[in-house]
Motif scaffolding. Sequence first.
Motif, PDB file in Angstrom:
ATOM      1  N   SER A   1       0.175  -9.333   6.259  1.00 32.91           N
ATOM      2  CA  SER A   1       0.699  -8.358   5.983  1.00 32.91           C
ATOM      3  C   SER A   1       1.408  -8.020   4.619  1.00 32.91           C
ATOM      4  CB  SER A   1       2.239  -8.376   6.784  1.00 32.91           C
ATOM      5  OG  SER A   1       2.989  -9.593   6.643  1.00 32.91           O
ATOM      6  N   ASP A   2       1.403  -8.948   3.777  1.00 32.32           N
ATOM      7  CA  ASP A   2       1.688  -9.042   2.122  1.00 32.32           C
ATOM      8  C   ASP A   2       0.386  -8.524   1.427  1.00 32.32           C
ATOM      9  OD1 ASP A   2       4.374  -9.451   2.413  1.00 32.32           O
ATOM     10  OD2 ASP A   2       4.016 -11.595   1.941  1.00 32.32           O
ATOM     11  N   PHE A   3      -0.889  -8.327   2.044  1.00 36.92           N
ATOM     12  CA  PHE A   3      -1.829  -7.876   1.196  1.00 36.92           C
ATOM     13  C   PHE A   3      -1.534  -6.342   0.437  1.00 36.92           C
ATOM     14  CE2 PHE A   3      -5.330  -4.599   1.083  1.00 36.92           C
ATOM     15  CZ  PHE A   3      -6.119  -5.208   0.013  1.00 36.92           C
ATOM     16  N   PRO A   4      -1.022  -5.338   1.100  1.00 40.04           N
ATOM     17  CA  PRO A   4      -0.805  -4.150   0.364  1.00 40.04           C
ATOM     18  C   PRO A   4       0.056  -4.683  -0.914  1.00 40.04           C
ATOM     19  CG  PRO A   4      -0.565  -3.769   2.618  1.00 40.04           C
ATOM     20  CD  PRO A   4      -0.608  -5.349   2.566  1.00 40.04           C
ATOM     21  N   LEU A   5       1.021  -5.412  -0.907  1.00 39.92           N
ATOM     22  CA  LEU A   5       1.959  -5.697  -2.088  1.00 39.92           C
ATOM     23  C   LEU A   5       1.284  -6.415  -3.192  1.00 39.92           C
ATOM     24  CD1 LEU A   5       4.458  -6.424  -3.712  1.00 39.92           C
ATOM     25  CD2 LEU A   5       4.808  -8.525  -2.023  1.00 39.92           C
ATOM     26  N   TYR A   6       0.237  -7.335  -2.770  1.00 42.97           N
ATOM     27  CA  TYR A   6      -0.587  -8.128  -3.702  1.00 42.97           C
ATOM     28  C   TYR A   6      -1.540  -7.055  -4.028  1.00 42.97           C
ATOM     29  CZ  TYR A   6       1.325 -12.854  -3.538  1.00 42.97           C
ATOM     30  OH  TYR A   6       2.204 -13.873  -3.418  1.00 42.97           O
ATOM     31  N   ALA A   7      -2.101  -6.233  -3.531  1.00 44.69           N
ATOM     32  CA  ALA A   7      -2.972  -5.170  -3.941  1.00 44.69           C
ATOM     33  C   ALA A   7      -2.443  -4.484  -4.998  1.00 44.69           C
ATOM     34  CB  ALA A   7      -3.455  -4.346  -2.966  1.00 44.69           C
ATOM     35  N   GLN A   8      -1.095  -4.074  -5.009  1.00 47.73           N
ATOM     36  CA  GLN A   8      -0.368  -3.499  -6.065  1.00 47.73           C
ATOM     37  C   GLN A   8      -0.345  -4.446  -7.560  1.00 47.73           C
ATOM     38  OE1 GLN A   8       0.144  -0.395  -4.843  1.00 47.73           O
ATOM     39  NE2 GLN A   8      -0.559  -1.379  -3.000  1.00 47.73           N
TER      40      GLN A   8
ATOM     41  N   TYR B   1       8.452  -2.450  -6.117  1.00 51.92           N
ATOM     42  CA  TYR B   1       9.976  -2.887  -5.689  1.00 51.92           C
ATOM     43  C   TYR B   1      10.203  -2.348  -4.359  1.00 51.92           C
ATOM     44  CZ  TYR B   1      14.902  -2.451  -6.224  1.00 51.92           C
ATOM     45  OH  TYR B   1      16.119  -2.389  -5.993  1.00 51.92           O
ATOM     46  N   LYS B   2       9.679  -1.218  -3.773  1.00 45.51           N
ATOM     47  CA  LYS B   2       9.866  -1.188  -2.388  1.00 45.51           C
ATOM     48  C   LYS B   2       9.288  -2.068  -1.550  1.00 45.51           C
ATOM     49  CE  LYS B   2       9.135   4.181  -2.925  1.00 45.51           C
ATOM     50  NZ  LYS B   2       8.137   5.182  -2.748  1.00 45.51           N
ATOM     51  N   PHE B   3       8.229  -2.648  -1.707  1.00 50.73           N
ATOM     52  CA  PHE B   3       7.697  -4.005  -0.938  1.00 50.73           C
ATOM     53  C   PHE B   3       9.002  -4.952  -1.060  1.00 50.73           C
ATOM     54  CE2 PHE B   3       3.454  -2.275  -1.141  1.00 50.73           C
ATOM     55  CZ  PHE B   3       3.303  -2.007   0.436  1.00 50.73           C
TER      56      PHE B   3
ATOM     57  N   ARG C   1      -6.809  -0.209  -5.332  1.00 45.74           N
ATOM     58  CA  ARG C   1      -6.052  -0.952  -6.241  1.00 45.74           C
ATOM     59  C   ARG C   1      -6.559  -2.451  -6.575  1.00 45.74           C
ATOM     60  NH1 ARG C   1      -0.552   2.441  -4.541  1.00 45.74           N
ATOM     61  NH2 ARG C   1      -1.239   4.181  -5.751  1.00 45.74           N
ATOM     62  N   LEU C   2      -6.812  -2.852  -5.481  1.00 47.52           N
ATOM     63  CA  LEU C   2      -7.242  -4.374  -5.494  1.00 47.52           C
ATOM     64  C   LEU C   2      -8.645  -4.438  -6.480  1.00 47.52           C
ATOM     65  CD1 LEU C   2      -7.696  -7.380  -4.998  1.00 47.52           C
ATOM     66  CD2 LEU C   2      -8.810  -6.817  -2.659  1.00 47.52           C
ATOM     67  N   ASN C   3      -9.480  -3.370  -6.204  1.00 47.91           N
ATOM     68  CA  ASN C   3     -10.772  -3.286  -7.112  1.00 47.91           C
ATOM     69  C   ASN C   3     -10.429  -2.824  -8.357  1.00 47.91           C
ATOM     70  OD1 ASN C   3     -12.704  -3.796  -5.066  1.00 47.91           O
ATOM     71  ND2 ASN C   3     -12.458  -1.949  -4.041  1.00 47.91           N
ATOM     72  N   VAL C   4      -9.589  -2.422  -8.954  1.00 49.11           N
ATOM     73  CA  VAL C   4      -9.028  -2.035 -10.193  1.00 49.11           C
ATOM     74  C   VAL C   4      -8.708  -3.504 -10.846  1.00 49.11           C
ATOM     75  CG1 VAL C   4      -7.406  -0.973 -11.802  1.00 49.11           C
ATOM     76  CG2 VAL C   4      -8.485   0.312  -9.999  1.00 49.11           C
TER      77      VAL C   4
END
Length: 380
Positions: A308-315, A372-374, A240-243
């Motif tokens: 720890s917020d990387f997955p959120l920022y990837a989205q 939204y879950k994050f 998702r980050l790559n997209v």
Amino acid sequence: MYMLSEEHKLTVKVIREFVDQHVRPKARSIDKGEYPRQLLKLLGELNILVPTLPPDVGGAGADTLTQVLVVEELAKASPGLATIMEIQSSMLAENLYHNGNKVHREEVVPKLASGEAVGAFALSEPCCGSDAAAIQTRAERRGGEWVINGTKMWITSGLYADYYLVFARSGPAEARHRAITAFLLHRNSCIEATPIEVMGVRGTGTAEVRLNDCRAGDDDVVGEVNGGWKIAMWGINMGRLNVGAIGLGIAEEALREAYIYAQRRIAFGKAISEFQIIQHYLAEMYARTEALRSVVYTAAKMRDAGDSDFPLYAQVAKLLGSRTAVDVVRLALQIQGGYGYSTDSPLEMLYRDAKVTEIYEGTNEIILNTIYKFMREKFA
């Protein structure tokens, strides 16, 4: 250039030279369906096919920002090649290096990093793309080995892959993501790949992949039995980050094409860039592109920092990257008018390629759910 060290700037210079010399001349051939296997090998020779891996397995020992810079530059000329590269690098090779076993790391990863071998990430199915936890492909234990049956859909490089990272249900359906196991399968006669014609990012070897009694040993398991969801998410977050980086590259290229055209196109006795509406279009495109750059580069740095917020920022990078790509190319094509709609303009290809960024690696509707879950966790 925002947030870039001298080393990053040098990487951009090298990859731009590579793109101008090797990718742009092949971009239309790729768009017509030619799989760019030779370009993957050339990227491997430069150690930038999987730049984040250590040099001893074919990488450059670089950071995540370097990864997204390479993807961004490739996407300017060929979003299709950028898509193949980001899946082979982040979702396959890097994933296997960190989560696979000794054989995966020492024998398979170097082949993927060099471009000698092609890999595919086989998660989506006809039943369930966005709802990946509902996959139906099954892995059953028979006589001391695993037997895998099922169908995978929309698999990038599926037609040409030498290795497939396959996710299969290894427990009851009601267990959903808690009963999924990842397997690395070498291509053999049990795997049947059928091409899928797509609107954009052509030349990616997109395929339906059927698994017919494929045998796998315990050494073919990536991670732990019933631990495949972790492997999938590890790859998908980077995907998702790559997209987001692909969207950034598309937007930059579209803005450049529109700006040059607006200076040269004469209407009513003057260049159309002198009309305020065109100036506003270009200014809007620039502002959105630079805002996206900030999000994508920041997310890359967050990953390397272990934030720890990387997955959120990837989205967020994926959501904004895809929307920005589609909207900026749309405005660029509007500026070019009839020429932009013709196949003589690079924008025609970019417009088709941009659309899929709103769909693959999770539809934007699913991305919004995930964001939204994050948010709920952060604001609880």
